[in-house]
Design a protein around this motif. Structure first.
Motif, short mmCIF file in Angstrom:
data_model
loop_
_atom_site.label_atom_id
_atom_site.label_comp_id
_atom_site.label_asym_id
_atom_site.label_seq_id
_atom_site.Cartn_x
_atom_site.Cartn_y
_atom_site.Cartn_z
N ILE A 65 0.82 -1.21 0.00
CA ILE A 65 0.00 0.00 0.00
C ILE A 65 0.85 1.26 0.00
O ILE A 65 0.43 2.29 -0.52
CB ILE A 65 -1.05 0.02 1.13
CG1 ILE A 65 -0.40 0.03 2.50
CG2 ILE A 65 -2.00 -1.14 0.98
CD1 ILE A 65 -1.37 0.28 3.63
N GLN A 66 2.05 1.19 0.57
CA GLN A 66 2.93 2.36 0.50
C GLN A 66 3.46 2.55 -0.92
O GLN A 66 3.55 3.67 -1.41
CB GLN A 66 4.09 2.23 1.48
CG GLN A 66 3.70 2.56 2.89
CD GLN A 66 4.89 2.85 3.76
OE1 GLN A 66 5.94 2.24 3.63
NE2 GLN A 66 4.73 3.78 4.67
N ASP A 67 3.82 1.46 -1.56
CA ASP A 67 4.42 1.55 -2.88
C ASP A 67 3.40 1.82 -3.99
O ASP A 67 3.78 2.22 -5.09
CB ASP A 67 5.21 0.28 -3.19
CG ASP A 67 6.57 0.57 -3.76
OD1 ASP A 67 7.14 1.63 -3.43
OD2 ASP A 67 7.06 -0.24 -4.56
N ARG A 68 2.13 1.60 -3.73
CA ARG A 68 1.09 1.92 -4.73
C ARG A 68 1.05 3.40 -5.05
O ARG A 68 0.54 3.79 -6.09
CB ARG A 68 -0.29 1.47 -4.25
CG ARG A 68 -0.54 -0.02 -4.41
CD ARG A 68 -1.94 -0.37 -3.96
NE ARG A 68 -2.94 0.12 -4.89
CZ ARG A 68 -3.53 -0.62 -5.82
NH1 ARG A 68 -3.22 -1.88 -5.96
NH2 ARG A 68 -4.44 -0.08 -6.61
N ARG A 69 1.60 4.23 -4.17
CA ARG A 69 1.61 5.69 -4.41
C ARG A 69 2.37 6.05 -5.67
O ARG A 69 2.07 7.04 -6.32
CB ARG A 69 2.23 6.42 -3.22
CG ARG A 69 1.31 6.50 -2.04
CD ARG A 69 1.93 7.31 -0.96
NE ARG A 69 3.00 6.53 -0.34
CZ ARG A 69 3.63 6.88 0.76
NH1 ARG A 69 3.37 8.01 1.34
NH2 ARG A 69 4.57 6.11 1.27
N LYS A 70 3.35 5.23 -6.03
CA LYS A 70 4.14 5.56 -7.23
C LYS A 70 3.32 5.47 -8.51
O LYS A 70 3.73 5.98 -9.54
CB LYS A 70 5.38 4.68 -7.31
CG LYS A 70 5.14 3.23 -7.70
CD LYS A 70 6.42 2.46 -7.75
CE LYS A 70 6.20 1.01 -8.09
NZ LYS A 70 7.42 0.23 -7.96
N PHE A 71 2.15 4.85 -8.44
CA PHE A 71 1.28 4.74 -9.60
C PHE A 71 0.30 5.91 -9.72
O PHE A 71 -0.56 5.91 -10.60
CB PHE A 71 0.50 3.41 -9.57
CG PHE A 71 1.39 2.20 -9.69
CD1 PHE A 71 1.90 1.82 -10.91
CD2 PHE A 71 1.72 1.46 -8.57
CE1 PHE A 71 2.72 0.70 -11.03
CE2 PHE A 71 2.54 0.35 -8.67
CZ PHE A 71 3.04 -0.03 -9.90
N GLY A 72 0.42 6.87 -8.83
CA GLY A 72 -0.44 8.06 -8.88
C GLY A 72 -1.89 7.70 -8.63
O GLY A 72 -2.20 6.89 -7.76
N ALA A 73 -2.78 8.29 -9.42
CA ALA A 73 -4.22 8.09 -9.23
C ALA A 73 -4.66 6.65 -9.53
O ALA A 73 -5.75 6.25 -9.13
CB ALA A 73 -5.00 9.07 -10.10
N ILE A 74 -3.82 5.90 -10.22
CA ILE A 74 -4.16 4.49 -10.47
C ILE A 74 -3.92 3.67 -9.20
O ILE A 74 -4.64 2.72 -8.92
CB ILE A 74 -3.32 3.93 -11.64
CG1 ILE A 74 -3.67 4.68 -12.92
CG2 ILE A 74 -3.55 2.44 -11.80
CD1 ILE A 74 -2.77 4.35 -14.09
N GLY A 75 -2.92 4.05 -8.42
CA GLY A 75 -2.62 3.34 -7.17
C GLY A 75 -3.62 3.67 -6.08
O GLY A 75 -4.19 2.79 -5.45
N TRP A 76 -3.84 4.96 -5.86
CA TRP A 76 -4.81 5.47 -4.89
C TRP A 76 -5.48 6.70 -5.49
O TRP A 76 -4.80 7.50 -6.12
CB TRP A 76 -4.15 5.87 -3.57
CG TRP A 76 -3.53 4.75 -2.81
CD1 TRP A 76 -2.20 4.53 -2.64
CD2 TRP A 76 -4.20 3.70 -2.10
NE1 TRP A 76 -2.02 3.40 -1.88
CE2 TRP A 76 -3.22 2.87 -1.54
CE3 TRP A 76 -5.54 3.38 -1.91
CZ2 TRP A 76 -3.54 1.74 -0.79
CZ3 TRP A 76 -5.84 2.25 -1.16
CH2 TRP A 76 -4.86 1.45 -0.61
N ASN A 77 -6.76 6.86 -5.28
CA ASN A 77 -7.44 8.06 -5.75
C ASN A 77 -6.90 9.29 -5.04
O ASN A 77 -6.83 10.37 -5.61
CB ASN A 77 -8.95 7.95 -5.55
CG ASN A 77 -9.58 6.96 -6.51
OD1 ASN A 77 -9.05 6.70 -7.58
ND2 ASN A 77 -10.69 6.39 -6.10
N VAL A 78 -6.56 9.12 -3.78
CA VAL A 78 -5.99 10.19 -2.96
C VAL A 78 -4.69 9.66 -2.37
O VAL A 78 -4.68 8.54 -1.87
CB VAL A 78 -6.96 10.57 -1.81
CG1 VAL A 78 -6.36 11.62 -0.90
CG2 VAL A 78 -8.31 11.01 -2.35
N PRO A 79 -3.58 10.40 -2.44
CA PRO A 79 -2.34 9.90 -1.83
C PRO A 79 -2.43 9.92 -0.30
O PRO A 79 -2.85 10.92 0.28
CB PRO A 79 -1.26 10.86 -2.34
CG PRO A 79 -1.98 12.06 -2.81
CD PRO A 79 -3.39 11.68 -3.12
#
Length: 190
Positions: A65-79
């Protein structure tokens, strides 16, 4: 935060700000999580095999879940700024529930992890569903029943190894690819 003559502003202006950023990458994040895990922690559990596997799952979840941030809005809608303290809370709760119950309460662990410990930061309704779904992939009875046969990813690269010591877990973590494919995060290559 109120100005005071006892604390000179020049000290703040000339000071160095230090932050503790999460490691970049799945492998680095897992290695950091396991740097603080000792054999003593494993031995404190009444069911060390169950605790080891579920702890690995929580650490993997934390890294994902921390590394999903590198995918931008695809990883999380909100960082979101997930922290090591979120993982520490899960570790303490895991020890408590594994030791106090004959049958591990997976629903409770999933709810506490996804909705409270980590989920308290999550504001977007789609992200709330996503974080809950991701954790349910890792914290599951099937992992305990099948061991290393239970895969965290479609490729089978990521799984919880059938090992007993923190050092053996670290050896396995060091085999992770430096640049994991999107499938490690539950996403398609596109």
């Amino acid at each position: 935060s109120m100005p005071t003559p006892q604390f000179p502003p020049m000290l703040l202006q000339n000071g160095v700000k230090m932050t503790n950023e999460p490691p970049k990458g799945l492998r680095a994040n897992m290695l950091r999580s396991y740097a603080s895990i000792t054999q003593k922690l494993f031995d404190e559990s009444n069911k060390p095999d169950v605790y080891r596997k579920l702890l690995f799952s929580f650490c993997f979840f934390h890294a994902i879940i921390q590394d999903r941030r590198k995918f931008g809005a695809i990883g999380w809608n909100v960082p979101y700024g997930f922290t090591t303290e979120d993982l520490e809370a899960c570790k303490r709760q895991l020890m408590t529930f594994v030791n106090q119950y004959d049958v591990v309460p997976y629903k409770v662990l999933n709810y506490l992890g996804a909705a409270i410990n980590y989920g308290g930061r999550v504001t977007d309704d789609k992200d709330k569903r996503l974080i809950s779904t991701i954790l349910q992939t890792f914290v599951t009875e099937e992992l305990i029943d099948t061991g290393s046969q239970y895969k965290f990813s479609e490729s089978g690269i990521y799984y919880c190894p059938d090992v007993e010591t923190p050092e053996e877990f670290i050896e396995y973590i060091r085999t992770f690819p430096l640049n994991p494919a999107p499938e490690a995060f539950g996403m398609h290559e596109n």
